[in-house]
Design a protein around this motif. Sequence first.
Motif, PDB file in Angstrom:
ATOM      1  N   MET A 158       0.828  -1.207   0.000  1.00  0.00           N
ATOM      2  CA  MET A 158       0.000   0.000   0.000  1.00  0.00           C
ATOM      3  C   MET A 158       0.861   1.254   0.000  1.00  0.00           C
ATOM      4  SD  MET A 158      -1.420  -0.643   3.929  1.00  0.00           S
ATOM      5  CE  MET A 158      -3.001  -0.070   3.497  1.00  0.00           C
ATOM      6  N   VAL A 159       0.356   2.258  -0.703  1.00  0.00           N
ATOM      7  CA  VAL A 159       0.947   3.588  -0.660  1.00  0.00           C
ATOM      8  C   VAL A 159      -0.149   4.527  -0.169  1.00  0.00           C
ATOM      9  CG1 VAL A 159       0.476   4.066  -3.119  1.00  0.00           C
ATOM     10  CG2 VAL A 159       2.230   5.372  -1.920  1.00  0.00           C
ATOM     11  N   CYS A 160       0.218   5.346   0.821  1.00  0.00           N
ATOM     12  CA  CYS A 160      -0.767   6.188   1.502  1.00  0.00           C
ATOM     13  C   CYS A 160      -0.316   7.645   1.447  1.00  0.00           C
ATOM     14  CB  CYS A 160      -0.901   5.774   2.960  1.00  0.00           C
ATOM     15  SG  CYS A 160      -1.064   3.997   3.212  1.00  0.00           S
ATOM     16  N   PHE A 161      -1.275   8.515   1.355  1.00  0.00           N
ATOM     17  CA  PHE A 161      -1.003   9.953   1.306  1.00  0.00           C
ATOM     18  C   PHE A 161      -1.852  10.644   2.362  1.00  0.00           C
ATOM     19  CE2 PHE A 161      -0.478   8.161  -2.892  1.00  0.00           C
ATOM     20  CZ  PHE A 161       0.742   8.664  -3.296  1.00  0.00           C
ATOM     21  N   ASP A 162      -1.210  11.480   3.176  1.00  0.00           N
ATOM     22  CA  ASP A 162      -1.934  12.234   4.186  1.00  0.00           C
ATOM     23  C   ASP A 162      -1.702  13.715   3.942  1.00  0.00           C
ATOM     24  OD1 ASP A 162      -3.610  12.378   6.433  1.00  0.00           O
ATOM     25  OD2 ASP A 162      -1.907  12.604   7.784  1.00  0.00           O
ATOM     26  N   GLU A 163      -2.754  14.500   4.048  1.00  0.00           N
ATOM     27  CA  GLU A 163      -2.697  15.961   3.851  1.00  0.00           C
ATOM     28  C   GLU A 163      -2.148  16.313   2.465  1.00  0.00           C
ATOM     29  OE1 GLU A 163      -4.298  17.710   5.896  1.00  0.00           O
ATOM     30  OE2 GLU A 163      -4.387  16.345   7.600  1.00  0.00           O
ATOM     31  N   VAL A 164      -2.773  15.764   1.435  1.00  0.00           N
ATOM     32  CA  VAL A 164      -2.262  15.900   0.067  1.00  0.00           C
ATOM     33  C   VAL A 164      -2.294  17.329  -0.458  1.00  0.00           C
ATOM     34  CG1 VAL A 164      -2.778  13.520  -0.505  1.00  0.00           C
ATOM     35  CG2 VAL A 164      -4.452  15.270  -1.046  1.00  0.00           C
ATOM     36  N   ASP A 165      -3.170  18.164   0.077  1.00  0.00           N
ATOM     37  CA  ASP A 165      -3.194  19.554  -0.382  1.00  0.00           C
ATOM     38  C   ASP A 165      -1.865  20.244  -0.114  1.00  0.00           C
ATOM     39  OD1 ASP A 165      -4.184  19.118   2.314  1.00  0.00           O
ATOM     40  OD2 ASP A 165      -4.530  21.277   2.420  1.00  0.00           O
ATOM     41  N   GLU A 166      -1.176  19.835   0.946  1.00  0.00           N
ATOM     42  CA  GLU A 166       0.117  20.441   1.261  1.00  0.00           C
ATOM     43  C   GLU A 166       1.209  20.031   0.291  1.00  0.00           C
ATOM     44  OE1 GLU A 166       1.503  20.911   5.256  1.00  0.00           O
ATOM     45  OE2 GLU A 166      -0.515  20.578   6.056  1.00  0.00           O
ATOM     46  N   PHE A 167       1.065  18.901  -0.400  1.00  0.00           N
ATOM     47  CA  PHE A 167       2.055  18.533  -1.413  1.00  0.00           C
ATOM     48  C   PHE A 167       2.076  19.574  -2.521  1.00  0.00           C
ATOM     49  CE2 PHE A 167       1.074  13.933  -0.154  1.00  0.00           C
ATOM     50  CZ  PHE A 167       2.131  13.868   0.733  1.00  0.00           C
ATOM     51  N   VAL A 168       0.905  20.072  -2.868  1.00  0.00           N
ATOM     52  CA  VAL A 168       0.811  21.084  -3.916  1.00  0.00           C
ATOM     53  C   VAL A 168       1.346  22.421  -3.407  1.00  0.00           C
ATOM     54  CG1 VAL A 168      -0.763  22.350  -5.429  1.00  0.00           C
ATOM     55  CG2 VAL A 168      -1.122  19.909  -5.033  1.00  0.00           C
TER      56      VAL A 168
ATOM     57  N   ARG B  69       3.393  23.081  -1.018  1.00  0.00           N
ATOM     58  CA  ARG B  69       4.820  23.031  -0.686  1.00  0.00           C
ATOM     59  C   ARG B  69       5.700  22.769  -1.911  1.00  0.00           C
ATOM     60  NH1 ARG B  69       6.351  22.401   4.679  1.00  0.00           N
ATOM     61  NH2 ARG B  69       4.602  22.474   6.119  1.00  0.00           N
ATOM     62  N   GLY B  70       5.087  22.542  -3.063  1.00  0.00           N
ATOM     63  CA  GLY B  70       5.859  22.344  -4.282  1.00  0.00           C
ATOM     64  C   GLY B  70       6.473  20.958  -4.422  1.00  0.00           C
ATOM     65  N   SER B  71       5.952  19.977  -3.710  1.00  0.00           N
ATOM     66  CA  SER B  71       6.530  18.630  -3.803  1.00  0.00           C
ATOM     67  C   SER B  71       5.693  17.692  -4.673  1.00  0.00           C
ATOM     68  CB  SER B  71       6.723  18.037  -2.405  1.00  0.00           C
ATOM     69  OG  SER B  71       5.524  18.037  -1.679  1.00  0.00           O
ATOM     70  N   ILE B  72       4.751  18.244  -5.413  1.00  0.00           N
ATOM     71  CA  ILE B  72       3.873  17.428  -6.250  1.00  0.00           C
ATOM     72  C   ILE B  72       4.660  16.679  -7.337  1.00  0.00           C
ATOM     73  CG2 ILE B  72       3.217  19.265  -7.881  1.00  0.00           C
ATOM     74  CD1 ILE B  72       0.754  16.755  -6.383  1.00  0.00           C
ATOM     75  N   ASN B  73       5.733  17.297  -7.867  1.00  0.00           N
ATOM     76  CA  ASN B  73       6.547  16.623  -8.891  1.00  0.00           C
ATOM     77  C   ASN B  73       7.269  15.411  -8.308  1.00  0.00           C
ATOM     78  OD1 ASN B  73       5.742  18.411 -10.863  1.00  0.00           O
ATOM     79  ND2 ASN B  73       7.498  19.764 -10.569  1.00  0.00           N
ATOM     80  N   LYS B  74       7.712  15.522  -7.060  1.00  0.00           N
ATOM     81  CA  LYS B  74       8.360  14.392  -6.384  1.00  0.00           C
ATOM     82  C   LYS B  74       7.360  13.251  -6.190  1.00  0.00           C
ATOM     83  CE  LYS B  74      12.413  16.252  -5.654  1.00  0.00           C
ATOM     84  NZ  LYS B  74      13.518  15.910  -6.525  1.00  0.00           N
ATOM     85  N   VAL B  75       6.134  13.599  -5.837  1.00  0.00           N
ATOM     86  CA  VAL B  75       5.085  12.586  -5.696  1.00  0.00           C
ATOM     87  C   VAL B  75       4.908  11.857  -7.028  1.00  0.00           C
ATOM     88  CG1 VAL B  75       2.619  12.191  -5.299  1.00  0.00           C
ATOM     89  CG2 VAL B  75       3.881  13.747  -3.805  1.00  0.00           C
ATOM     90  N   GLY B  76       4.871  12.607  -8.110  1.00  0.00           N
ATOM     91  CA  GLY B  76       4.750  12.002  -9.437  1.00  0.00           C
ATOM     92  C   GLY B  76       5.892  11.053  -9.745  1.00  0.00           C
ATOM     93  N   GLN B  77       7.112  11.439  -9.376  1.00  0.00           N
ATOM     94  CA  GLN B  77       8.274  10.567  -9.599  1.00  0.00           C
ATOM     95  C   GLN B  77       8.163   9.279  -8.780  1.00  0.00           C
ATOM     96  OE1 GLN B  77      11.960  12.726  -8.974  1.00  0.00           O
ATOM     97  NE2 GLN B  77      11.189  14.488 -10.111  1.00  0.00           N
ATOM     98  N   ILE B  78       7.712   9.406  -7.548  1.00  0.00           N
ATOM     99  CA  ILE B  78       7.541   8.223  -6.699  1.00  0.00           C
ATOM    100  C   ILE B  78       6.507   7.286  -7.300  1.00  0.00           C
ATOM    101  CG2 ILE B  78       6.713   7.430  -4.438  1.00  0.00           C
ATOM    102  CD1 ILE B  78       7.931  10.135  -3.342  1.00  0.00           C
ATOM    103  N   LEU B  79       5.419   7.837  -7.778  1.00  0.00           N
ATOM    104  CA  LEU B  79       4.330   7.010  -8.313  1.00  0.00           C
ATOM    105  C   LEU B  79       4.760   6.198  -9.529  1.00  0.00           C
ATOM    106  CD1 LEU B  79       1.284   9.383  -7.823  1.00  0.00           C
ATOM    107  CD2 LEU B  79       1.843   7.310  -6.535  1.00  0.00           C
ATOM    108  N   THR B  80       5.760   6.650 -10.263  1.00  0.00           N
ATOM    109  CA  THR B  80       6.249   5.857 -11.401  1.00  0.00           C
ATOM    110  C   THR B  80       6.905   4.559 -10.939  1.00  0.00           C
ATOM    111  OG1 THR B  80       8.406   6.956 -11.514  1.00  0.00           O
ATOM    112  CG2 THR B  80       6.611   7.926 -12.824  1.00  0.00           C
TER     113      THR B  80
END
Length: 190
Positions: A133-143, A145-156
């Motif tokens: 499982m991969v879990c995300f908490d407080e996802v609005d803060e990823f956007v 804080r500018g870490s949304i691109n890192k999330v995308g890289q992890i998801l690959t």
Amino acid sequence: MIYSIGFHNPNKIQSLCLKPIFLHRNIIVQSASNSGKTTSLCIGVLQNINAEEKSTQALILVPNRLIASQMRELIINLGNKMNEFQISVFINDDKIEQQKEKAQNLPHIVVATPGRACKLIQSNFLKLDQLKMVCFDEVDEFVTRGSINKVGQILTNIRPGVQVLVFSTIIPTQFFSLVEPLMTDPVKII
């Protein structure tokens, strides 16, 4: 498992979340602060890992050090009557060399910020081949804080079939478009 730790009266959000999580369904939960989202996430992770398997089975991505620390403490408190499980926290402020060593020990649960998780995955220290499982908490803060691109890289690096849990007060469209391809028929609690 949850009754053995004294958890007998789930609130409304927890009542709606826990069964789908236990059934290994993908889930999106958008609810107000202090509604029980994080406790649901932690109970779901603890229920679905197998402490007898020596592998990283759950990756929990959080936006910052404070949430990572709180998540770790909650998981330890909820899981204190379980068989021994290993949890590691990986955040940008800590020394990467120590974290590489911890990642190689294959903790059952990893709580990490996207930047540090990305570095550990790219350097081949954080292994996701047995991830359940991969879990995300407080996802609005990823956007924000500018870490949304890192999330995308992890998801690959997440293979199809891994359970995806998304919890937040607000779920930005930008985030949802990243995780949607991994989520088959998600349960939506909004």
